[in-house]
Design a protein around this motif. Sequence first.
Motif, PDB file in Angstrom:
ATOM      1  N   ALA A 116       0.826  -1.207   0.000  1.00 55.72           N
ATOM      2  CA  ALA A 116       0.000   0.000   0.000  1.00 55.72           C
ATOM      3  C   ALA A 116       0.860   1.256   0.000  1.00 55.72           C
ATOM      4  CB  ALA A 116      -0.932  -0.009   1.212  1.00 55.72           C
ATOM      5  N   ALA A 117       1.937   1.237   0.779  1.00 56.03           N
ATOM      6  CA  ALA A 117       2.821   2.406   0.840  1.00 56.03           C
ATOM      7  C   ALA A 117       3.448   2.694  -0.518  1.00 56.03           C
ATOM      8  CB  ALA A 117       3.902   2.181   1.895  1.00 56.03           C
ATOM      9  N   GLN A 118       3.807   1.638  -1.240  1.00 63.37           N
ATOM     10  CA  GLN A 118       4.396   1.811  -2.569  1.00 63.37           C
ATOM     11  C   GLN A 118       3.420   2.467  -3.550  1.00 63.37           C
ATOM     12  OE1 GLN A 118       7.695   1.302  -1.571  1.00 63.37           O
ATOM     13  NE2 GLN A 118       7.898   0.539  -3.669  1.00 63.37           N
ATOM     14  N   LEU A 119       2.143   2.304  -3.274  1.00 70.72           N
ATOM     15  CA  LEU A 119       1.113   2.855  -4.149  1.00 70.72           C
ATOM     16  C   LEU A 119       0.913   4.352  -3.929  1.00 70.72           C
ATOM     17  CD1 LEU A 119      -0.989   1.956  -6.290  1.00 70.72           C
ATOM     18  CD2 LEU A 119      -2.575   1.543  -4.402  1.00 70.72           C
ATOM     19  N   GLY A 120       1.347   4.859  -2.766  1.00 70.48           N
ATOM     20  CA  GLY A 120       1.234   6.279  -2.499  1.00 70.48           C
ATOM     21  C   GLY A 120       0.033   6.693  -1.679  1.00 70.48           C
ATOM     22  N   VAL A 121      -0.532   5.770  -0.885  1.00 68.60           N
ATOM     23  CA  VAL A 121      -1.653   6.153  -0.022  1.00 68.60           C
ATOM     24  C   VAL A 121      -1.150   7.058   1.091  1.00 68.60           C
ATOM     25  CG1 VAL A 121      -2.826   3.982  -0.547  1.00 68.60           C
ATOM     26  CG2 VAL A 121      -1.449   4.158   1.532  1.00 68.60           C
ATOM     27  N   ASP A 122      -2.074   7.714   1.783  1.00 70.62           N
ATOM     28  CA  ASP A 122      -1.705   8.706   2.797  1.00 70.62           C
ATOM     29  C   ASP A 122      -1.629   8.144   4.205  1.00 70.62           C
ATOM     30  OD1 ASP A 122      -1.763  11.176   1.050  1.00 70.62           O
ATOM     31  OD2 ASP A 122      -3.783  10.394   0.721  1.00 70.62           O
ATOM     32  N   THR A 160       7.312   1.251   7.008  1.00 79.57           N
ATOM     33  CA  THR A 160       6.793   2.516   6.498  1.00 79.57           C
ATOM     34  C   THR A 160       6.626   3.519   7.628  1.00 79.57           C
ATOM     35  OG1 THR A 160       4.956   3.599   5.339  1.00 79.57           O
ATOM     36  CG2 THR A 160       4.404   1.728   6.714  1.00 79.57           C
ATOM     37  N   ASP A 161       6.721   4.796   7.294  1.00 75.56           N
ATOM     38  CA  ASP A 161       6.476   5.841   8.280  1.00 75.56           C
ATOM     39  C   ASP A 161       5.131   6.526   8.040  1.00 75.56           C
ATOM     40  OD1 ASP A 161       7.019   7.208   5.967  1.00 75.56           O
ATOM     41  OD2 ASP A 161       8.667   8.410   6.777  1.00 75.56           O
ATOM     42  N   LEU A 162       4.237   5.893   7.286  1.00 73.76           N
ATOM     43  CA  LEU A 162       2.902   6.433   7.087  1.00 73.76           C
ATOM     44  C   LEU A 162       2.131   6.482   8.410  1.00 73.76           C
ATOM     45  CD1 LEU A 162       1.697   4.630   3.824  1.00 73.76           C
ATOM     46  CD2 LEU A 162       2.175   7.070   4.100  1.00 73.76           C
ATOM     47  N   PRO A 163       1.219   7.439   8.567  1.00 73.28           N
ATOM     48  CA  PRO A 163       0.366   7.462   9.760  1.00 73.28           C
ATOM     49  C   PRO A 163      -0.470   6.188   9.847  1.00 73.28           C
ATOM     50  CG  PRO A 163       0.218   9.540   8.568  1.00 73.28           C
ATOM     51  CD  PRO A 163       0.963   8.594   7.676  1.00 73.28           C
ATOM     52  N   LEU A 164      -0.611   5.665  11.052  1.00 74.33           N
ATOM     53  CA  LEU A 164      -1.334   4.410  11.248  1.00 74.33           C
ATOM     54  C   LEU A 164      -2.592   4.634  12.082  1.00 74.33           C
ATOM     55  CD1 LEU A 164       1.648   2.019  12.115  1.00 74.33           C
ATOM     56  CD2 LEU A 164       0.775   2.694   9.856  1.00 74.33           C
ATOM     57  N   ILE A 165      -3.676   4.034  11.637  1.00 72.87           N
ATOM     58  CA  ILE A 165      -4.930   4.001  12.390  1.00 72.87           C
ATOM     59  C   ILE A 165      -5.086   2.574  12.889  1.00 72.87           C
ATOM     60  CG2 ILE A 165      -7.438   4.242  12.251  1.00 72.87           C
ATOM     61  CD1 ILE A 165      -6.874   6.183   9.851  1.00 72.87           C
ATOM     62  N   ALA A 166      -5.199   2.409  14.199  1.00 73.30           N
ATOM     63  CA  ALA A 166      -5.180   1.076  14.803  1.00 73.30           C
ATOM     64  C   ALA A 166      -6.595   0.545  14.987  1.00 73.30           C
ATOM     65  CB  ALA A 166      -4.468   1.117  16.149  1.00 73.30           C
ATOM     66  N   ALA A 167      -6.821  -0.717  14.601  1.00 78.49           N
ATOM     67  CA  ALA A 167      -8.139  -1.336  14.711  1.00 78.49           C
ATOM     68  C   ALA A 167      -7.998  -2.789  15.145  1.00 78.49           C
ATOM     69  CB  ALA A 167      -8.879  -1.263  13.377  1.00 78.49           C
ATOM     70  N   GLY A 168      -8.922  -3.209  15.998  1.00 77.26           N
ATOM     71  CA  GLY A 168      -8.935  -4.609  16.400  1.00 77.26           C
ATOM     72  C   GLY A 168      -9.032  -4.817  17.893  1.00 77.26           C
ATOM     73  N   GLY A 169     -10.228  -5.101  18.407  1.00 72.45           N
ATOM     74  CA  GLY A 169     -10.402  -5.428  19.814  1.00 72.45           C
ATOM     75  C   GLY A 169     -10.348  -4.243  20.754  1.00 72.45           C
TER      76      GLY A 169
END
Length: 350
Positions: free
Chosen positions: A154-160, A202-211
Amino acid sequence: MIEQLRVPVIVAPMAGGGSTPELVAAVVAAGGFGFTPGGYLTAQALAEQMVRTSALTEGRYGVNLFVPGTNTKPDLADYTERVAAESARLGVEPGEPRWEDDEYPAKLEIVLAQRVPVVSFTFGLPNAGDVARLHAAGTEIIATVTTPAEAHQAAQLGVDALAVQGFEAGAHRGTLTDDGVSPGGGEEFGLLALIRRIQAVTDLPLIAAGGLVHGADVAAVLTAGAVAAQLGTAFLLCPEAGTSATHRAALADRTRRTAITRAFTGRPARGMVNRFLTENTADAPVGYPQVHHLTRPMRAAAAKAGDPDLVHLWAGQTYQLAGELPAAELVARLDREAREAIERVSRRLG
């Protein structure tokens, strides 16, 4: 936009009725963020949901889209017979196990035309051309990933940004393939381990999900490096949610364990264990959306009849701790609990 939230809490896009414009609006008004789920809707229905949500949030919301896979033409002969037998118990016929693209191209054009501020993708990645068009429209792009290999892709694709989904999460796994096996192997990751592993690629911002169900959970993932926490199951008992009465009753019962299954849709998803899941998980074919369409009449009839054994009861591993209160109050409680947790840790570390 996600990194600027007053309360770093996002209500997950719960397709199939769980998310409503009113639920998203309540969370946004309380300082968080939310997504309108595009999955399962027609393009026209999504457009209508977007109009309602935009009006209630003053345009501060996102849209989630299912990325269609390829038509693998799975062999469903035996499974069709199983579903037909269960459907007959409820007086309905099984659905047509057809492949379709969820009207993805039309939905993409709608979000582009409306210049939605944030669009997230699940079940796959947009192509490079779509990424460029969305960026040209001023839209932030979030990709859902479940492994470091998917994150790198995903990072290689250029997402934010990346929505990082641990195996604790309820409902569908956000894997990039229907069989749940990601590039680089099929290893499953818990949320904290996944955050750490993805930060290594990757150093992209992360949104955490799960439990995640408590403010201390929000504090934990923020401390681990996420910019926000995304919660779904925690909001299912809110009055603004579109959760069915049958699903609400099962969530309130709190006695079932959860498991991951392909039995209901042909794609791995975590739900409360019931008879259909138990009897069919081992033999459930890989095949989304064919299996989803095949079982849909059965599931709808079961939900209407109050039969919890023939309907998907999506829930994360901590669903027993979910509270029944208005969404705005839940966001305020999560915010307070997160701040208290951080203060406790600060004192502990001197």
